[in-house]
Design an enzyme around this catalytic site. Structure first.
Site, short mmCIF file in Angstrom:
data_model
loop_
_atom_site.label_atom_id
_atom_site.label_comp_id
_atom_site.label_asym_id
_atom_site.label_seq_id
_atom_site.Cartn_x
_atom_site.Cartn_y
_atom_site.Cartn_z
N ARG A 105 0.86 -1.13 0.04
CA ARG A 105 -0.04 -0.12 -0.09
C ARG A 105 0.82 1.31 0.18
O ARG A 105 0.64 2.15 -0.71
CB ARG A 105 -0.95 0.17 1.08
CG ARG A 105 -1.89 1.36 1.33
CD ARG A 105 -2.40 1.67 0.05
NE ARG A 105 -2.95 0.62 -0.80
CZ ARG A 105 -3.17 0.77 -2.13
NH1 ARG A 105 -2.82 1.78 -2.75
NH2 ARG A 105 -3.86 -0.39 -2.72
N LYS A 139 1.42 25.08 -5.52
CA LYS A 139 0.07 24.46 -4.88
C LYS A 139 0.46 22.93 -4.64
O LYS A 139 -0.19 22.24 -5.45
CB LYS A 139 -1.21 24.79 -5.84
CG LYS A 139 -1.37 26.39 -5.87
CD LYS A 139 -2.41 26.66 -6.73
CE LYS A 139 -2.74 28.24 -6.81
NZ LYS A 139 -3.84 28.56 -7.89
N LYS A 171 3.10 39.34 -6.82
CA LYS A 171 1.65 39.14 -6.99
C LYS A 171 0.95 40.34 -6.75
O LYS A 171 1.45 41.30 -6.27
CB LYS A 171 1.25 38.02 -6.48
CG LYS A 171 2.04 36.68 -6.86
CD LYS A 171 1.55 35.51 -6.16
CE LYS A 171 0.29 34.88 -6.46
NZ LYS A 171 0.27 34.62 -7.93
N ASP A 224 -2.09 37.08 -15.96
CA ASP A 224 -2.87 36.26 -15.20
C ASP A 224 -4.23 36.68 -15.63
O ASP A 224 -4.73 37.62 -15.67
CB ASP A 224 -2.70 36.76 -13.55
CG ASP A 224 -3.52 35.74 -12.66
OD1 ASP A 224 -3.38 34.67 -12.97
OD2 ASP A 224 -3.99 36.38 -11.75
#
Length: 286
Positions: A105, A139, A171, A224
């Site tokens: 797993r 992100k 930004k 953007d």
């Protein structure tokens, strides 16, 4: 896609894989496997893709087995950076049977997650057909950034900055608090060394024009949420003076038209924060 960038050094991945195994073993180990599989039994397992995609994270998967059985023998058919068809074999592992089942797993969690990111990136890379580069963002899953950005490279993409200390990215909120694009750039240029790359985000063509009036020292501009017509005009205004990056809700469907505007880069946060796991299975050969 014929190959991946340099594999992540073992020193970078060992603690992560050990912690994942410890979490899975909990307080008492693998109760099911210990009860059903005789000690000392060896077996061979095949890792295979159950759907088409791109491989990333195989070293982490293999390490999960090797930590449980240092004598594990691995034969890789499709390594990181390779594309696989549905049903295609990725690797075979011959090891202690208990190690194979107990590590399964953890191995598949890493391999499926990172291969999903590589596959999403490869899909976007295919969509732009070489017209521009595809890059990721910050992100990412906390604690997994280096590995998720590695998976982007395995899918044929390139990396944006890895952290806040890699480069300057001014930004919209920086612009607002600094008092405008000009003020923000001037403050950065007065404080940041000459070896640090500087990128500025603009939301409008007017902001871009303002930036271009004093762009000496700036390396790139992030355009953007502009539509293709605006991006095309922006590229004409930039005229090769800055690296042009398009960003903002770019999908596989919209990417071709955006790439045709002449931008140098397309960035997409969903490559790391929303990519679906690639379905990969592990089957014991009996």
């Amino acid at each position: 896609m014929t190959g991946a960038p340099a594999l992540l050094p073992r020193i970078m991945i060992e603690d992560l894989v050990r912690d994942a195994l410890r979490e899975d073993f909990g307080r008492g180990g693998d109760l099911t496997t210990t009860a059903t599989v005789p000690a000392g039994m060896r077996a061979t397992a095949v890792l295979a893709a159950r759907e088409a995609g791109a491989v990333a994270g195989l070293d982490l998967a293999v390490l999960a087995f090797e930590l449980l059985d240092p004598t594990a023998e691995v034969v890789v058919s499709k390594g990181d950076g390779c594309r696989v068809a549905a049903g295609e074999e990725i690797a075979t592992i011959t090891a202690d049977a208990r190690a194979l089942l107990s590590g399964e797993r953890v191995a598949l969690n890493f391999l499926g997650h990172l291969s999903g990111i590589a596959t999403a990136t490869a899909t976007l890379v295919d969509a732009v057909a070489g017209r521009c580069a595809v890059t990721c963002t910050r992100k990412t899953t906390p604690g997994l950034r280096a590995f998720e950005k590695y998976a982007v490279r395995c899918g044929g993409g390139v990396n944006h900055r890895t952290g806040l200390d890699d480069a300057v990215l001014i930004k919209d909120n920086h612009v607002a608090l600094a008092g405008g694009v000009t003020a923000a750039v001037e403050q950065v240029l007065a404080q940041v060394g000459h070896l640090v790359a500087i990128e500025v985000e603009v939301d409008t063509l007017d902001q871009l024009r303002e930036l271009l009036e004093f762009s000496d020292g700036v390396d790139a501009v992030l355009l953007d949420n502009m539509d293709p017509a605006q991006l095309r005009e922006a590229v004409e205004l930039i005229d090769g003076r800055l690296t042009a990056e398009a960003s903002g809700r770019i999908s596989v469907e919209t990417a071709p038209a955006i790439a045709e505007t002449g931008v140098d880069l397309i960035s997409a946060g969903w490559l790391t924060h929303s990519a679906a796991v690639l379905d990969i299975g592990l089957d014991i050969q009996v």
